[in-house]
Design an enzyme around this catalytic site. Sequence first.
Site, PDB file in Angstrom:
ATOM      1  N   GLY A 188      30.421  23.833  19.023  1.00 11.61           N
ATOM      2  CA  GLY A 188      29.539  23.016  18.961  1.00 11.61           C
ATOM      3  C   GLY A 188      29.972  21.446  18.835  1.00 11.61           C
ATOM      4  N   HIS A 189      30.245  20.599  20.213  1.00 13.68           N
ATOM      5  CA  HIS A 189      30.711  19.338  20.212  1.00 13.68           C
ATOM      6  C   HIS A 189      29.678  18.302  19.832  1.00 13.68           C
ATOM      7  CE1 HIS A 189      34.390  20.823  22.792  1.00 13.68           C
ATOM      8  NE2 HIS A 189      34.221  21.356  21.624  1.00 13.68           N
ATOM      9  N   GLN A 208      36.548  25.222  20.475  1.00 14.13           N
ATOM     10  CA  GLN A 208      37.342  25.789  19.083  1.00 14.13           C
ATOM     11  C   GLN A 208      38.708  24.827  18.937  1.00 14.13           C
ATOM     12  OE1 GLN A 208      36.125  28.617  21.649  1.00 14.13           O
ATOM     13  NE2 GLN A 208      34.427  28.614  20.418  1.00 14.13           N
ATOM     14  N   LYS A 251      36.103  16.754  18.478  1.00 19.33           N
ATOM     15  CA  LYS A 251      36.536  16.809  19.833  1.00 19.33           C
ATOM     16  C   LYS A 251      35.581  15.993  20.858  1.00 19.33           C
ATOM     17  CE  LYS A 251      37.462  21.041  19.914  1.00 19.33           C
ATOM     18  NZ  LYS A 251      37.175  21.479  18.703  1.00 19.33           N
ATOM     19  N   ASP A 267      36.235  22.013  14.986  1.00 20.45           N
ATOM     20  CA  ASP A 267      35.452  21.113  14.284  1.00 20.45           C
ATOM     21  C   ASP A 267      36.176  19.747  13.964  1.00 20.45           C
ATOM     22  OD1 ASP A 267      33.458  23.203  13.845  1.00 20.45           O
ATOM     23  OD2 ASP A 267      34.456  24.099  12.501  1.00 20.45           O
TER      24      ASP A 267
END
Length: 420
Positions: free
Chosen positions: A39-40, A221, A15, A12
């Site tokens: 989740g990006h 991650q 990225k 988180d």
Amino acid sequence: MVDVILGLQWGDEGKGKIVDYFAPNYDIVARFQGGPNAGHTLYVEGKKVVLHQIPSGIFHQGAQNIIGGGVVLDPVILQKECDTVEGFGIDVKKNLFLSHRTNLILPTHRALDKASEMQKGEGKIGSTLKGIGPAYMDKTGRNALRVGDLLNKNFTSQYIKLRLKHQRLLDNFNFTEDISAWEDEFFEAIEKLRSFKIINSEYYINDAITAGKKVLAEGAQAAMLDIDFGTYPYVTSSNTISAGVCTGLGVAPQKIKEVLGVTKSYCTRVGSGPFPTELENETGEQLRQIGGEFGATTGRPRRCGWIDLVALRYACMINGVTQVVMTKADVLDKFENLDVCTAYNIDGQSTTQVPLQMEKSPLTPEYQSFKGWNTDTSNLRAAAELPKDMDAYIHFINEYLGAPIKYVSNGPGRDQLISL
């Protein structure tokens, strides 16, 4: 050569925005590990977009995007993502390629994930229940179905054989889950998956490197969730560190050039596991609210705390980080004072090394305090404009890590990234 962008904390770190920012400079953007638990978050045309499996370079039509062999892929989630991206006028099938070695997440993997997590009770690891762990277990157990198997006529019989194996495991858990609706979605998505470009990505990428093209490897991650070097067992199921680029994409170590590590200006974590600098107080809640610290995939409130330089230097070391990107620096704009963890005190002894099992050590963080800058930095665009107290904060972290902070992000926008 291959450049790498990966997270240095527990995920988180932002990225997605960083990959999106650098993507125009690359010919290929490739995801090398992870699954849809990542989740990006990107902001495209002023709208928030969360990508779970598609590489973050997809909005740049000049870049080819590859989902590598180190990824575990959920066809249903991929199809939903494609629909979202296509809503922006992007031709997904033109620039999205799937490695034939990418492992598939089956409906029964999700059921196994749920059964395993429920059995752990209070010792649960905080799984997103998307089947990632069981899918990687099938990979290492040599049972997995891969994207390349979709091209075989006997795919359905292979699927049934593996589903029966999973059902026996579920019976051992005394766990029942109706997966009929999940299966309907799965096979519908499988048919659409067959229409994508399925390639021998290890040859494709290496041929591109030989031809002088630039490749950006995108991690999911973060380093402290690495299956080998993270805060085990509260980790993900893949190698999230830069070494995972080699195994996830099929490139040799000497092909890796720059490793850009992304860290927040403070710390967050989702789910269970040790978090030495966690603030379970008003300050932690303030960080959460100002930073909007709620999971991009799950919506879960993130745990928040001060930046942990012991863990961060460890992450820089094992990844061979050459450049650091600090995100969400603007979240600290309103704090009078800031603390930075510079050591751990374990059994009365001060150490700057990450222990094998943080949660089993009576660990107390040792802090150094800094004066906050109390200035809105979100509109700043140049290093010379940074407040002196912010500059001092960044400089100290720079010196401690031994890896240079090259960029500071001061907001979610593409233009809110200051080069130092």
